[in-house]
Write a protein that holds these residues in place. Sequence first.
Motif, PDB file in Angstrom:
ATOM      1  N   GLU A 176       0.831  -1.203   0.000  1.00 10.75           N
ATOM      2  CA  GLU A 176       0.000   0.000   0.000  1.00 10.75           C
ATOM      3  C   GLU A 176       0.867   1.257   0.000  1.00 10.75           C
ATOM      4  N   THR A 177       2.020   1.193   0.657  1.00 13.74           N
ATOM      5  CA  THR A 177       2.953   2.316   0.623  1.00 13.74           C
ATOM      6  C   THR A 177       3.463   2.543  -0.794  1.00 13.74           C
ATOM      7  N   GLU A 178       3.696   1.441  -1.517  1.00 17.62           N
ATOM      8  CA  GLU A 178       4.110   1.609  -2.912  1.00 17.62           C
ATOM      9  C   GLU A 178       2.985   2.234  -3.740  1.00 17.62           C
ATOM     10  N   CYS A 179       1.741   1.883  -3.443  1.00 17.02           N
ATOM     11  CA  CYS A 179       0.623   2.568  -4.095  1.00 17.02           C
ATOM     12  C   CYS A 179       0.677   4.075  -3.833  1.00 17.02           C
ATOM     13  N   ALA A 180       0.992   4.444  -2.590  1.00 14.13           N
ATOM     14  CA  ALA A 180       1.094   5.862  -2.252  1.00 14.13           C
ATOM     15  C   ALA A 180       2.206   6.539  -3.047  1.00 14.13           C
ATOM     16  N   MET A 181       3.295   5.822  -3.296  1.00 16.09           N
ATOM     17  CA  MET A 181       4.382   6.354  -4.117  1.00 16.09           C
ATOM     18  C   MET A 181       3.954   6.499  -5.573  1.00 16.09           C
ATOM     19  N   LEU A 182       3.396   5.429  -6.123  1.00 15.28           N
ATOM     20  CA  LEU A 182       3.082   5.397  -7.549  1.00 15.28           C
ATOM     21  C   LEU A 182       1.914   6.301  -7.913  1.00 15.28           C
ATOM     22  N   ASN A 183       0.879   6.299  -7.095  1.00 10.61           N
ATOM     23  CA  ASN A 183      -0.397   6.871  -7.506  1.00 10.61           C
ATOM     24  C   ASN A 183      -0.513   8.350  -7.182  1.00 10.61           C
ATOM     25  N   THR A 184      -0.744   8.634  -5.923  1.00  7.78           N
ATOM     26  CA  THR A 184      -1.061  10.018  -5.564  1.00  7.78           C
ATOM     27  C   THR A 184       0.179  10.893  -5.432  1.00  7.78           C
ATOM     28  N   TYR A 185       1.368  10.314  -5.636  1.00  7.45           N
ATOM     29  CA  TYR A 185       2.586  11.129  -5.649  1.00  7.45           C
ATOM     30  C   TYR A 185       3.177  11.185  -7.062  1.00  7.45           C
ATOM     31  N   GLN A 186       3.751  10.081  -7.557  1.00  8.31           N
ATOM     32  CA  GLN A 186       4.455  10.122  -8.829  1.00  8.31           C
ATOM     33  C   GLN A 186       3.519  10.391 -10.003  1.00  8.31           C
ATOM     34  N   ALA A 187       2.411   9.663 -10.082  1.00  7.49           N
ATOM     35  CA  ALA A 187       1.482   9.890 -11.194  1.00  7.49           C
ATOM     36  C   ALA A 187       0.906  11.306 -11.147  1.00  7.49           C
ATOM     37  N   ARG A 188       0.622  11.785  -9.942  1.00  5.59           N
ATOM     38  CA  ARG A 188       0.085  13.150  -9.814  1.00  5.59           C
ATOM     39  C   ARG A 188       1.041  14.178 -10.400  1.00  5.59           C
ATOM     40  N   TRP A 189       2.316  14.093 -10.048  1.00  7.11           N
ATOM     41  CA  TRP A 189       3.282  15.056 -10.578  1.00  7.11           C
ATOM     42  C   TRP A 189       3.494  14.874 -12.072  1.00  7.11           C
ATOM     43  N   GLN A 190       3.431  13.633 -12.556  1.00  8.16           N
ATOM     44  CA  GLN A 190       3.595  13.420 -13.994  1.00  8.16           C
ATOM     45  C   GLN A 190       2.446  14.030 -14.786  1.00  8.16           C
ATOM     46  N   TYR A 191       1.236  13.898 -14.278  1.00 13.43           N
ATOM     47  CA  TYR A 191       0.106  14.483 -15.010  1.00 13.43           C
ATOM     48  C   TYR A 191       0.108  16.005 -14.928  1.00 13.43           C
ATOM     49  N   LEU A 192       0.641  16.562 -13.857  1.00 15.34           N
ATOM     50  CA  LEU A 192       0.800  18.015 -13.808  1.00 15.34           C
ATOM     51  C   LEU A 192       1.831  18.454 -14.845  1.00 15.34           C
ATOM     52  N   ALA A 193       2.958  17.740 -14.945  1.00 14.36           N
ATOM     53  CA  ALA A 193       3.975  18.063 -15.942  1.00 14.36           C
ATOM     54  C   ALA A 193       3.401  17.948 -17.348  1.00 14.36           C
ATOM     55  N   ASP A 194       2.620  16.908 -17.598  1.00  7.06           N
ATOM     56  CA  ASP A 194       1.967  16.738 -18.899  1.00  7.06           C
ATOM     57  C   ASP A 194       1.025  17.907 -19.185  1.00  7.06           C
ATOM     58  N   PHE A 195       0.293  18.340 -18.179  1.00  9.89           N
ATOM     59  CA  PHE A 195      -0.690  19.419 -18.325  1.00  9.89           C
ATOM     60  C   PHE A 195      -0.030  20.730 -18.732  1.00  9.89           C
ATOM     61  N   ILE A 196       1.185  21.000 -18.211  1.00  8.98           N
ATOM     62  CA  ILE A 196       1.854  22.263 -18.521  1.00  8.98           C
ATOM     63  C   ILE A 196       2.831  22.120 -19.695  1.00  8.98           C
ATOM     64  N   GLY A 197       2.814  20.961 -20.369  1.00  7.58           N
ATOM     65  CA  GLY A 197       3.628  20.786 -21.560  1.00  7.58           C
ATOM     66  C   GLY A 197       5.035  20.291 -21.325  1.00  7.58           C
TER      67      GLY A 197
END
Length: 377
Positions: A176-197
């Motif tokens: 579950e800790t790895e889920c916290a790393m992958l999902n609401t942390y890493q994926a969140r920042w990646q989609y923000l980076a994608d959003f701003i180009g």
Amino acid sequence: MSIALVALTIFAATALAIHLISIAVAIRQCRPDKRAIAAAPDSPPVSIVLPVCGLENYIEDTLRSAFRLDYPRYELIFCAARPDDPVVPLLHRLMSDHRWIDARLLIGDERISENPKLNNVFKGWREAAYPLISICDSNVLLPRDYIQRLLEKLDPGTGLVCSPPIGCRPDGFFAETECAMLNTYQARWQYLADFIGLGFAQGKTLFWRREQLESAGGIRALGAESAEDAACTKIVRNLGLRVRLMQPPVRQPLGFRKAADVWKRQRRWARLRRASFPFYFSLEIVSGGFPPTIALAATAVLAGIPVLPSLIVFLAVWYGAEWLLAAKAGWHHSRWAVATYMLRDLMLPVLYVNAWLGRGFEWRGNDMRAVEGARLS
């Protein structure tokens, strides 16, 4: 009011604002999409290259999902380095069960780089029949409209479509800790980076137009970096194109994880990010909840206001918003979610320092080093 108090207040408020903005973007980009995208009759054929190595958790489920895509014309090319790999019999059985799917297994270890995964993929890329090629990890669950969702993002300004992995089916607290790393942390920042180009590639899915990668030196060029996805990002940007992310992202069933498993994997990724993108990595020290929490506590002390109530409100907003993202996106979140978010944020500064202090890591039994990839920068 002292300069220190003003600076700490601004830092904590800015960190919270960016945190909430990133969550709002991720909710918008990653919300569940129940529609099934139908493939057009004239859809272009696609090759999917899947490197395999060993029997990972839920491997039969993930491999089987590749045979069940709702797309008129695609081929599956599985790549194994050794004929005695334990996944080979499973692949033969799955191919026998789905004889109507154009699928084959290539075995061999051609050394074109220091990256074992890239060496394994090379033969599949070379043998792919079609000009659109997805290099896809074998441990993710592919939705039936996987190819359609990749094509949806492949516009003229896009050089590569990727997907971060969203952890699912965790077994145990550290999974579950790895889920916290992958999902609401890493994926969140990646989609923000994608959003701003400023999208970054991630190797769970790399969807290419073959001609574009060939124009940049071909698949061998991905060996210029310790991580092939970092090389992909630099190649695409050098071509004047963007990396885009598939919506919604693919899911990776995790199964059981030990604390050491999570640490080794996160240390490897941190060291690779530090080697490939040192400037962006330098900003990661303020990306979690730990630094603004410390800043808020110091602010409360300097301002003479109660520390504990201030921290409770701040943390409730910070982690409550993160829990909301997991709920809205349909990602795993249990009663341990907030505890895993906090443990992850305590790990982040340690990972950050560790990444600057060393380069070595182990990947699937191979001793490797994260080396700065100046050749593509």
